[in-house]
Design a protein around this motif. Structure first.
Motif, PDB file in Angstrom:
ATOM      1  N   GLU A 207       0.831  -1.202   0.000  1.00 54.23           N
ATOM      2  CA  GLU A 207       0.000   0.000   0.000  1.00 54.23           C
ATOM      3  C   GLU A 207       0.871   1.260   0.000  1.00 54.23           C
ATOM      4  OE1 GLU A 207      -2.887   2.127   3.183  1.00 54.23           O
ATOM      5  OE2 GLU A 207      -3.451   0.065   2.647  1.00 54.23           O
ATOM      6  N   ALA A 208       1.939   1.252   0.782  1.00 57.06           N
ATOM      7  CA  ALA A 208       2.847   2.400   0.832  1.00 57.06           C
ATOM      8  C   ALA A 208       3.571   2.578  -0.506  1.00 57.06           C
ATOM      9  CB  ALA A 208       3.847   2.237   1.970  1.00 57.06           C
ATOM     10  N   TYR A 209       3.972   1.468  -1.132  1.00 55.69           N
ATOM     11  CA  TYR A 209       4.587   1.569  -2.464  1.00 55.69           C
ATOM     12  C   TYR A 209       3.619   2.221  -3.445  1.00 55.69           C
ATOM     13  CZ  TYR A 209       8.490  -1.598  -1.285  1.00 55.69           C
ATOM     14  OH  TYR A 209       9.609  -2.177  -0.744  1.00 55.69           O
ATOM     15  N   GLN A 210       2.387   1.780  -3.425  1.00 59.12           N
ATOM     16  CA  GLN A 210       1.403   2.310  -4.376  1.00 59.12           C
ATOM     17  C   GLN A 210       1.120   3.793  -4.135  1.00 59.12           C
ATOM     18  OE1 GLN A 210       0.635   0.839  -7.196  1.00 59.12           O
ATOM     19  NE2 GLN A 210       2.028  -0.720  -6.422  1.00 59.12           N
ATOM     20  N   GLU A 211       1.142   4.217  -2.878  1.00 64.91           N
ATOM     21  CA  GLU A 211       0.963   5.640  -2.569  1.00 64.91           C
ATOM     22  C   GLU A 211       2.106   6.461  -3.166  1.00 64.91           C
ATOM     23  OE1 GLU A 211       0.383   6.311   1.632  1.00 64.91           O
ATOM     24  OE2 GLU A 211      -1.290   4.898   1.692  1.00 64.91           O
ATOM     25  N   ILE A 212       3.332   5.961  -3.036  1.00 60.24           N
ATOM     26  CA  ILE A 212       4.487   6.676  -3.588  1.00 60.24           C
ATOM     27  C   ILE A 212       4.411   6.705  -5.101  1.00 60.24           C
ATOM     28  CG2 ILE A 212       7.006   6.588  -3.863  1.00 60.24           C
ATOM     29  CD1 ILE A 212       7.121   5.510  -0.961  1.00 60.24           C
ATOM     30  N   VAL A 213       4.096   5.559  -5.719  1.00 61.02           N
ATOM     31  CA  VAL A 213       3.968   5.495  -7.178  1.00 61.02           C
ATOM     32  C   VAL A 213       2.907   6.468  -7.654  1.00 61.02           C
ATOM     33  CG1 VAL A 213       3.210   4.020  -9.099  1.00 61.02           C
ATOM     34  CG2 VAL A 213       4.877   3.148  -7.446  1.00 61.02           C
ATOM     35  N   SER A 214       1.762   6.508  -6.989  1.00 61.10           N
ATOM     36  CA  SER A 214       0.684   7.418  -7.374  1.00 61.10           C
ATOM     37  C   SER A 214       1.114   8.875  -7.275  1.00 61.10           C
ATOM     38  CB  SER A 214      -0.553   7.187  -6.500  1.00 61.10           C
ATOM     39  OG  SER A 214      -1.099   5.928  -6.745  1.00 61.10           O
ATOM     40  N   GLU A 215       1.834   9.206  -6.229  1.00 58.81           N
ATOM     41  CA  GLU A 215       2.307  10.583  -6.039  1.00 58.81           C
ATOM     42  C   GLU A 215       3.298  10.983  -7.144  1.00 58.81           C
ATOM     43  OE1 GLU A 215       2.080  14.220  -4.264  1.00 58.81           O
ATOM     44  OE2 GLU A 215       0.915  12.456  -3.725  1.00 58.81           O
ATOM     45  N   ILE A 216       4.172  10.067  -7.503  1.00 56.16           N
ATOM     46  CA  ILE A 216       5.126  10.353  -8.585  1.00 56.16           C
ATOM     47  C   ILE A 216       4.387  10.500  -9.907  1.00 56.16           C
ATOM     48  CG2 ILE A 216       7.078   9.444  -9.915  1.00 56.16           C
ATOM     49  CD1 ILE A 216       7.995   8.097  -7.230  1.00 56.16           C
TER      50      ILE A 216
END
Length: 139
Positions: free
Chosen positions: A126-135
């Motif tokens: 979930e944290a990876y996906q949040e970072i990917v989404s922000e980028i």
């Protein structure tokens, strides 16, 4: 394409190390699974080349634009104090650039980032996906 290169084959080894974010003009941006430096990415040239001097003038121009676009997205997404860049390739000979946000008083502040730290920071999906989404939002 080289069958023994994970950037070319996009095999499980690549997926174990990083998450694809987006394909850009001549390269692909990946999130490094080691998030010791929040937002740390790798930008891999789409064709199998070992060295920058192997690129045509136009490929170099587009690769530098992809680097700049990626770094700007990281700056806008995470507000690092500085971004470090690294091209190595001793063990992985496919041309790629490490783009590493650095945070004042954070890990390795005031010195070069450690490419392969002894203690890595792996986060949950979930944290990876949040970072990917922000980028992606900032690209």
């Amino acid at each position: 394409m080289h069958n023994d290169c994970f950037y070319c084959t996009k095999n499980e080894e690549l997926k174990d190390l990083m998450i694809e974010i987006k394909s850009l003009e001549v390269s692909t941006l990946y999130l490094n699974r080691d998030q010791t430096h929040t937002g740390r990415c790798i930008l891999a040239f789409n064709q199998h080349k070992k060295e920058i001097y192997e690129l045509t003038e136009q490929e170099r121009k587009f690769f530098m634009e992809d680097i700049s676009t990626s770094a700007r997205a990281l700056k806008n997404a995470f507000a690092p104090k500085k971004i470090n860049y690294g091209i190595y390739g001793d063990l992985v000979s496919h041309l790629h650039m490490h783009i590493v946000p650095k945070y004042e008083n954070g890990v390795n502040w005031g010195e070069a980032f450690v490419n392969s730290p002894k203690q890595k920071d792996f986060i949950n999906n979930e944290a990876y996906q949040e970072i990917v989404s922000e980028i992606k939002y900032n690209l």
